[in-house]
Design a protein around this motif. Structure first.
Motif, PDB file in Angstrom:
ATOM      1  N   ASP A   1       0.819  -1.215   0.000  1.00 38.38           N
ATOM      2  CA  ASP A   1       0.000   0.000   0.000  1.00 38.38           C
ATOM      3  C   ASP A   1       0.853   1.266   0.000  1.00 38.38           C
ATOM      4  O   ASP A   1       0.408   2.311  -0.470  1.00 38.38           O
ATOM      5  CB  ASP A   1      -0.935   0.026   1.217  1.00 38.38           C
ATOM      6  CG  ASP A   1      -2.064  -0.993   1.126  1.00 38.38           C
ATOM      7  OD1 ASP A   1      -2.272  -1.595   0.042  1.00 38.38           O
ATOM      8  OD2 ASP A   1      -2.724  -1.216   2.170  1.00 38.38           O
ATOM      9  N   LYS A   2       2.069   1.174   0.525  1.00 45.66           N
ATOM     10  CA  LYS A   2       2.984   2.323   0.558  1.00 45.66           C
ATOM     11  C   LYS A   2       3.886   2.391  -0.680  1.00 45.66           C
ATOM     12  O   LYS A   2       4.776   3.226  -0.759  1.00 45.66           O
ATOM     13  CB  LYS A   2       3.862   2.268   1.815  1.00 45.66           C
ATOM     14  CG  LYS A   2       3.099   2.344   3.114  1.00 45.66           C
ATOM     15  CD  LYS A   2       2.609   3.743   3.391  1.00 45.66           C
ATOM     16  CE  LYS A   2       2.076   3.859   4.791  1.00 45.66           C
ATOM     17  NZ  LYS A   2       0.666   4.200   4.850  1.00 45.66           N
ATOM     18  N   GLY A   3       3.663   1.483  -1.640  1.00 43.79           N
ATOM     19  CA  GLY A   3       4.420   1.531  -2.888  1.00 43.79           C
ATOM     20  C   GLY A   3       5.650   0.643  -2.949  1.00 43.79           C
ATOM     21  O   GLY A   3       6.432   0.727  -3.891  1.00 43.79           O
ATOM     22  N   PHE A   4       5.829  -0.236  -1.959  1.00 46.01           N
ATOM     23  CA  PHE A   4       6.958  -1.155  -1.972  1.00 46.01           C
ATOM     24  C   PHE A   4       6.650  -2.340  -2.877  1.00 46.01           C
ATOM     25  O   PHE A   4       5.492  -2.752  -3.008  1.00 46.01           O
ATOM     26  CB  PHE A   4       7.237  -1.694  -0.557  1.00 46.01           C
ATOM     27  CG  PHE A   4       7.919  -0.715   0.354  1.00 46.01           C
ATOM     28  CD1 PHE A   4       9.271  -0.830   0.632  1.00 46.01           C
ATOM     29  CD2 PHE A   4       7.209   0.322   0.944  1.00 46.01           C
ATOM     30  CE1 PHE A   4       9.893   0.065   1.476  1.00 46.01           C
ATOM     31  CE2 PHE A   4       7.827   1.223   1.785  1.00 46.01           C
ATOM     32  CZ  PHE A   4       9.175   1.093   2.054  1.00 46.01           C
ATOM     33  N   THR A   5       7.674  -2.893  -3.485  1.00 47.75           N
ATOM     34  CA  THR A   5       7.583  -4.168  -4.180  1.00 47.75           C
ATOM     35  C   THR A   5       7.935  -5.226  -3.148  1.00 47.75           C
ATOM     36  O   THR A   5       8.955  -5.111  -2.462  1.00 47.75           O
ATOM     37  CB  THR A   5       8.580  -4.226  -5.354  1.00 47.75           C
ATOM     38  OG1 THR A   5       8.277  -3.160  -6.251  1.00 47.75           O
ATOM     39  CG2 THR A   5       8.510  -5.551  -6.073  1.00 47.75           C
ATOM     40  N   VAL A   6       7.098  -6.258  -3.025  1.00 53.29           N
ATOM     41  CA  VAL A   6       7.284  -7.243  -1.962  1.00 53.29           C
ATOM     42  C   VAL A   6       7.496  -8.626  -2.554  1.00 53.29           C
ATOM     43  O   VAL A   6       6.761  -9.051  -3.444  1.00 53.29           O
ATOM     44  CB  VAL A   6       6.080  -7.262  -1.005  1.00 53.29           C
ATOM     45  CG1 VAL A   6       6.292  -8.281   0.103  1.00 53.29           C
ATOM     46  CG2 VAL A   6       5.844  -5.879  -0.414  1.00 53.29           C
ATOM     47  N   GLU A   7       8.510  -9.314  -2.044  1.00 57.19           N
ATOM     48  CA  GLU A   7       8.809 -10.693  -2.419  1.00 57.19           C
ATOM     49  C   GLU A   7       8.607 -11.561  -1.179  1.00 57.19           C
ATOM     50  O   GLU A   7       9.121 -11.254  -0.107  1.00 57.19           O
ATOM     51  CB  GLU A   7      10.263 -10.781  -2.878  1.00 57.19           C
ATOM     52  CG  GLU A   7      10.735 -12.162  -3.199  1.00 57.19           C
ATOM     53  CD  GLU A   7      12.231 -12.200  -3.503  1.00 57.19           C
ATOM     54  OE1 GLU A   7      12.804 -13.290  -3.406  1.00 57.19           O
ATOM     55  OE2 GLU A   7      12.819 -11.129  -3.804  1.00 57.19           O
ATOM     56  N   THR A   8       7.844 -12.621  -1.333  1.00 57.04           N
ATOM     57  CA  THR A   8       7.616 -13.545  -0.224  1.00 57.04           C
ATOM     58  C   THR A   8       7.296 -14.919  -0.793  1.00 57.04           C
ATOM     59  O   THR A   8       6.691 -14.996  -1.861  1.00 57.04           O
ATOM     60  CB  THR A   8       6.481 -13.039   0.711  1.00 57.04           C
ATOM     61  OG1 THR A   8       6.417 -13.868   1.859  1.00 57.04           O
ATOM     62  CG2 THR A   8       5.140 -12.996   0.027  1.00 57.04           C
ATOM     63  N   PRO A   9       7.673 -15.990  -0.191  1.00 61.71           N
ATOM     64  CA  PRO A   9       8.530 -16.101   0.988  1.00 61.71           C
ATOM     65  C   PRO A   9       9.988 -15.824   0.638  1.00 61.71           C
ATOM     66  O   PRO A   9      10.368 -15.809  -0.527  1.00 61.71           O
ATOM     67  CB  PRO A   9       8.338 -17.555   1.423  1.00 61.71           C
ATOM     68  CG  PRO A   9       8.037 -18.293   0.156  1.00 61.71           C
ATOM     69  CD  PRO A   9       7.266 -17.307  -0.706  1.00 61.71           C
ATOM     70  N   VAL A  10      10.794 -15.636   1.657  1.00 62.88           N
ATOM     71  CA  VAL A  10      12.221 -15.373   1.500  1.00 62.88           C
ATOM     72  C   VAL A  10      12.991 -16.374   2.352  1.00 62.88           C
ATOM     73  O   VAL A  10      12.586 -16.690   3.471  1.00 62.88           O
ATOM     74  CB  VAL A  10      12.562 -13.924   1.932  1.00 62.88           C
ATOM     75  CG1 VAL A  10      14.056 -13.684   1.917  1.00 62.88           C
ATOM     76  CG2 VAL A  10      11.854 -12.925   1.032  1.00 62.88           C
ATOM     77  N   ALA A  11      14.087 -16.874   1.807  1.00 60.69           N
ATOM     78  CA  ALA A  11      14.993 -17.779   2.531  1.00 60.69           C
ATOM     79  C   ALA A  11      14.278 -19.031   3.036  1.00 60.69           C
ATOM     80  O   ALA A  11      14.623 -19.576   4.079  1.00 60.69           O
ATOM     81  CB  ALA A  11      15.691 -17.052   3.677  1.00 60.69           C
ATOM     82  N   GLY A  12      13.249 -19.457   2.309  1.00 60.57           N
ATOM     83  CA  GLY A  12      12.544 -20.671   2.683  1.00 60.57           C
ATOM     84  C   GLY A  12      11.617 -20.518   3.880  1.00 60.57           C
ATOM     85  O   GLY A  12      11.106 -21.503   4.393  1.00 60.57           O
TER      86      GLY A  12
END
Length: 84
Positions: A53-64
């Motif tokens: 919502d704040k404009g970030f690009t989000v990657e999930t999950p990370v590091a398993g």
């Protein structure tokens, strides 16, 4: 000329104050939904949505880890890179 670290500190403090109500709201929301370590699924989903919502690009999950995420934001302007 590059800003001094004190100038960055002032900018960070100003932005924290500007976002004060959002920071408190997020903190209270997480506090209202307690979860066990490595099982913070509600908090992860909540924070991922807040970041998007704040404009970030989000990657999930990370590091398993299903409850880990990486959020990145670019202003498109030169300046420092900050990590949390």
């Amino acid at each position: 000329m590059r800003p001094r670290s004190g100038e960055y500190s002032t900018k960070v403090q100003d932005n924290v104050e500007r976002l004060r109500n959002d920071i408190i709201r997020v903190s209270q929301s997480i506090h209202a939904h307690p979860e066990l370590g490595l099982h913070e699924h509600w908090a992860c989903g909540f924070l991922v949505q807040e970041a998007r919502d704040k404009g970030f690009t989000v990657e999930t999950p990370v590091a398993g880890l299903g409850t880990a995420f990486l959020a990145t934001y670019s202003s498109g302007k030169p300046g420092p890179t900050i990590g949390f």
